[in-house]
Scaffold this motif. Structure first.
Motif, PDB file in Angstrom:
ATOM      1  N   TRP A   1     -99.218  75.411   4.654  1.00  0.00           N
ATOM      2  CA  TRP A   1     -99.161  73.963   4.394  1.00  0.00           C
ATOM      3  C   TRP A   1     -98.080  73.656   3.356  1.00  0.00           C
ATOM      4  O   TRP A   1     -97.251  72.760   3.539  1.00  0.00           O
ATOM      5  CB  TRP A   1    -100.529  73.438   3.920  1.00  0.00           C
ATOM      6  CG  TRP A   1    -100.456  71.991   3.529  1.00  0.00           C
ATOM      7  CD1 TRP A   1    -100.048  71.494   2.321  1.00  0.00           C
ATOM      8  CD2 TRP A   1    -100.742  70.850   4.353  1.00  0.00           C
ATOM      9  NE1 TRP A   1    -100.080  70.108   2.346  1.00  0.00           N
ATOM     10  CE2 TRP A   1    -100.500  69.698   3.569  1.00  0.00           C
ATOM     11  CE3 TRP A   1    -101.196  70.697   5.663  1.00  0.00           C
ATOM     12  CZ2 TRP A   1    -100.686  68.408   4.060  1.00  0.00           C
ATOM     13  CZ3 TRP A   1    -101.381  69.407   6.150  1.00  0.00           C
ATOM     14  CH2 TRP A   1    -101.128  68.275   5.357  1.00  0.00           C
ATOM     15  N   ILE A   2     -98.086  74.407   2.244  1.00  0.00           N
ATOM     16  CA  ILE A   2     -97.110  74.152   1.170  1.00  0.00           C
ATOM     17  C   ILE A   2     -95.685  74.338   1.703  1.00  0.00           C
ATOM     18  O   ILE A   2     -94.798  73.517   1.441  1.00  0.00           O
ATOM     19  CB  ILE A   2     -97.376  75.076  -0.044  1.00  0.00           C
ATOM     20  CG1 ILE A   2     -98.707  74.703  -0.709  1.00  0.00           C
ATOM     21  CG2 ILE A   2     -96.237  74.992  -1.054  1.00  0.00           C
ATOM     22  CD1 ILE A   2     -99.164  75.655  -1.807  1.00  0.00           C
ATOM     23  N   ALA A   3     -95.481  75.390   2.497  1.00  0.00           N
ATOM     24  CA  ALA A   3     -94.130  75.657   3.029  1.00  0.00           C
ATOM     25  C   ALA A   3     -93.673  74.496   3.910  1.00  0.00           C
ATOM     26  O   ALA A   3     -92.507  74.081   3.851  1.00  0.00           O
ATOM     27  CB  ALA A   3     -94.138  76.958   3.822  1.00  0.00           C
TER      28      ALA A   3
ATOM     29  N   PHE B   1    -111.329  71.727   0.196  1.00  0.00           N
ATOM     30  CA  PHE B   1    -111.361  70.473  -0.553  1.00  0.00           C
ATOM     31  C   PHE B   1    -110.602  70.558  -1.872  1.00  0.00           C
ATOM     32  O   PHE B   1    -110.054  69.561  -2.336  1.00  0.00           O
ATOM     33  CB  PHE B   1    -112.807  69.990  -0.749  1.00  0.00           C
ATOM     34  CG  PHE B   1    -113.099  68.853   0.157  1.00  0.00           C
ATOM     35  CD1 PHE B   1    -113.283  69.076   1.520  1.00  0.00           C
ATOM     36  CD2 PHE B   1    -113.104  67.556  -0.306  1.00  0.00           C
ATOM     37  CE1 PHE B   1    -113.469  68.002   2.384  1.00  0.00           C
ATOM     38  CE2 PHE B   1    -113.293  66.478   0.551  1.00  0.00           C
ATOM     39  CZ  PHE B   1    -113.479  66.705   1.890  1.00  0.00           C
ATOM     40  N   PHE B   2    -110.601  71.735  -2.500  1.00  0.00           N
ATOM     41  CA  PHE B   2    -109.909  71.849  -3.785  1.00  0.00           C
ATOM     42  C   PHE B   2    -108.482  72.371  -3.649  1.00  0.00           C
ATOM     43  O   PHE B   2    -107.772  72.461  -4.655  1.00  0.00           O
ATOM     44  CB  PHE B   2    -110.737  72.693  -4.762  1.00  0.00           C
ATOM     45  CG  PHE B   2    -111.863  71.894  -5.359  1.00  0.00           C
ATOM     46  CD1 PHE B   2    -111.619  70.985  -6.384  1.00  0.00           C
ATOM     47  CD2 PHE B   2    -113.157  71.999  -4.875  1.00  0.00           C
ATOM     48  CE1 PHE B   2    -112.636  70.211  -6.923  1.00  0.00           C
ATOM     49  CE2 PHE B   2    -114.190  71.230  -5.404  1.00  0.00           C
ATOM     50  CZ  PHE B   2    -113.926  70.331  -6.434  1.00  0.00           C
ATOM     51  N   ALA B   3    -108.046  72.689  -2.429  1.00  0.00           N
ATOM     52  CA  ALA B   3    -106.670  73.193  -2.262  1.00  0.00           C
ATOM     53  C   ALA B   3    -105.641  72.219  -2.856  1.00  0.00           C
ATOM     54  O   ALA B   3    -104.703  72.644  -3.556  1.00  0.00           O
ATOM     55  CB  ALA B   3    -106.383  73.482  -0.785  1.00  0.00           C
ATOM     56  N   PRO B   4    -105.773  70.893  -2.631  1.00  0.00           N
ATOM     57  CA  PRO B   4    -104.784  69.986  -3.231  1.00  0.00           C
ATOM     58  C   PRO B   4    -104.834  69.975  -4.760  1.00  0.00           C
ATOM     59  O   PRO B   4    -103.816  69.709  -5.406  1.00  0.00           O
ATOM     60  CB  PRO B   4    -105.177  68.609  -2.663  1.00  0.00           C
ATOM     61  CG  PRO B   4    -105.922  68.928  -1.402  1.00  0.00           C
ATOM     62  CD  PRO B   4    -106.686  70.185  -1.710  1.00  0.00           C
TER      63      PRO B   4
ATOM     64  N   TRP C   1    -106.548  70.387   7.680  1.00  0.00           N
ATOM     65  CA  TRP C   1    -105.484  71.208   8.280  1.00  0.00           C
ATOM     66  C   TRP C   1    -105.617  72.647   7.792  1.00  0.00           C
ATOM     67  O   TRP C   1    -105.552  73.594   8.582  1.00  0.00           O
ATOM     68  CB  TRP C   1    -104.111  70.636   7.929  1.00  0.00           C
ATOM     69  CG  TRP C   1    -102.946  71.235   8.671  1.00  0.00           C
ATOM     70  CD1 TRP C   1    -102.331  70.711   9.770  1.00  0.00           C
ATOM     71  CD2 TRP C   1    -102.235  72.457   8.348  1.00  0.00           C
ATOM     72  NE1 TRP C   1    -101.285  71.539  10.163  1.00  0.00           N
ATOM     73  CE2 TRP C   1    -101.208  72.615   9.309  1.00  0.00           C
ATOM     74  CE3 TRP C   1    -102.377  73.425   7.353  1.00  0.00           C
ATOM     75  CZ2 TRP C   1    -100.323  73.697   9.299  1.00  0.00           C
ATOM     76  CZ3 TRP C   1    -101.499  74.513   7.351  1.00  0.00           C
ATOM     77  CH2 TRP C   1    -100.488  74.632   8.316  1.00  0.00           C
ATOM     78  N   VAL C   2    -105.804  72.817   6.484  1.00  0.00           N
ATOM     79  CA  VAL C   2    -105.930  74.170   5.913  1.00  0.00           C
ATOM     80  C   VAL C   2    -107.198  74.848   6.437  1.00  0.00           C
ATOM     81  O   VAL C   2    -107.172  76.011   6.838  1.00  0.00           O
ATOM     82  CB  VAL C   2    -105.916  74.100   4.361  1.00  0.00           C
ATOM     83  CG1 VAL C   2    -106.460  75.379   3.741  1.00  0.00           C
ATOM     84  CG2 VAL C   2    -104.494  73.847   3.868  1.00  0.00           C
TER      85      VAL C   2
END
Ligand SMILES: N[C@@H](CCC(=O)N[C@@H](CS)C(=O)NCC(=O)O)C(=O)O
Length: 218
Positions: free
Chosen positions: A199-201, A164-167, A18-19
């Motif tokens: 995404w976070i929002a 891949f590292f965003a989470p 998604w990101v």
């Protein structure tokens, strides 16, 4: 294209495509299925024989895994990987390690966009995973800098490796863990990237609680 995702607060595997798709301006429609509900169990079967999210439905078929989705998209959007061959190999190595490793980090520190600096007792195995991630990020950032790519993402410009590292960035922000200055600078870059912020929002706005993914305390 349609991207089937889970809860944005919790679904770390869904966050990755998604990101990346949002960042690279790939047009898609989102179908959100709430994890761990009878609706999820009933509906996921119609999209994927793997019974997991994310799922990407394209004209040519369905990709049923986060890495499969991003490799599929990168065929048409090569800018999703670094163009420098050396940095591209490092990006692929980083993605592969995330996709198939860091199990203690993944299980002890569930992604939870609503958690901010919660206290959490982590095991030595989890601390080792964090140390390994920090070392990996430092190697990538140093290689990018050496190649004159100083945009602040792992391998220069934002790539699938960052998606891949965003989470993991969300996890390190979510729990009180000590990180080094290089990690913090990279996290700040990621946390001010519009697709990551969006995404976070969206995750924070959700109200469902998955008790198995709630860890730590304020
Ligand atoms: N290897 C898969 C893992 C996908 C995965 O485990 N997704 C979780 C949500 S983050 C899921 O769908 N869980 C639901 C279930 O297993 O019932 C990928 O990279 O896409």
């Amino acid at each position: 294209m349609q991207l089937v995702i889970g809860n944005q607060n919790y679904s770390s595997w869904s966050m990755r495509p998604w990101v990346a798709m949002t960042h690279f301006g790939v047009s898609f429609e989102t179908i959100k299925l709430e994890l761990d509900t009878p609706v999820f169990a009933a509906q996921i079967k119609q999209y994927s024989n793997a019974n997991t999210v994310p799922v990407l439905m394209t004209q040519n078929g369905t990709a049923t895994d986060s890495l499969s989705i991003l490799e599929t998209l990168a065929d048409g959007h090569p800018q999703m990987w670094p163009s420098n061959p050396k940095l591209k190999i490092m990006a692929r190595n980083a993605v592969a390690r995330m996709h198939s490793g860091f199990f203690a980090l993944r299980s002890e520190m569930p992604m939870n966009c609503r958690a901010i600096q919660r206290r959490l007792n982590i095991t030595p195995a989890c601390r080792n995973d964090i140390d390994q991630v920090e070392a990996l990020w430092a190697r990538c950032l140093a290689a990018a800098n050496q190649a004159g790519q100083t945009q602040g993402y792992l391998l220069g410009d934002f790539s699938i490796a960052d998606a891949f590292f965003a989470p993991v960035v969300v996890r390190l922000r979510g729990y009180k863990v000590t990180v080094n200055a290089t990690t913090q600078t990279y996290m700040d870059t990621m946390l001010t990237t519009p697709a990551v912020m969006a995404w976070i929002a969206a995750g924070v706005k959700e109200t469902s609680i998955l008790h198995q993914d709630e860890a730590g305390f304020d």
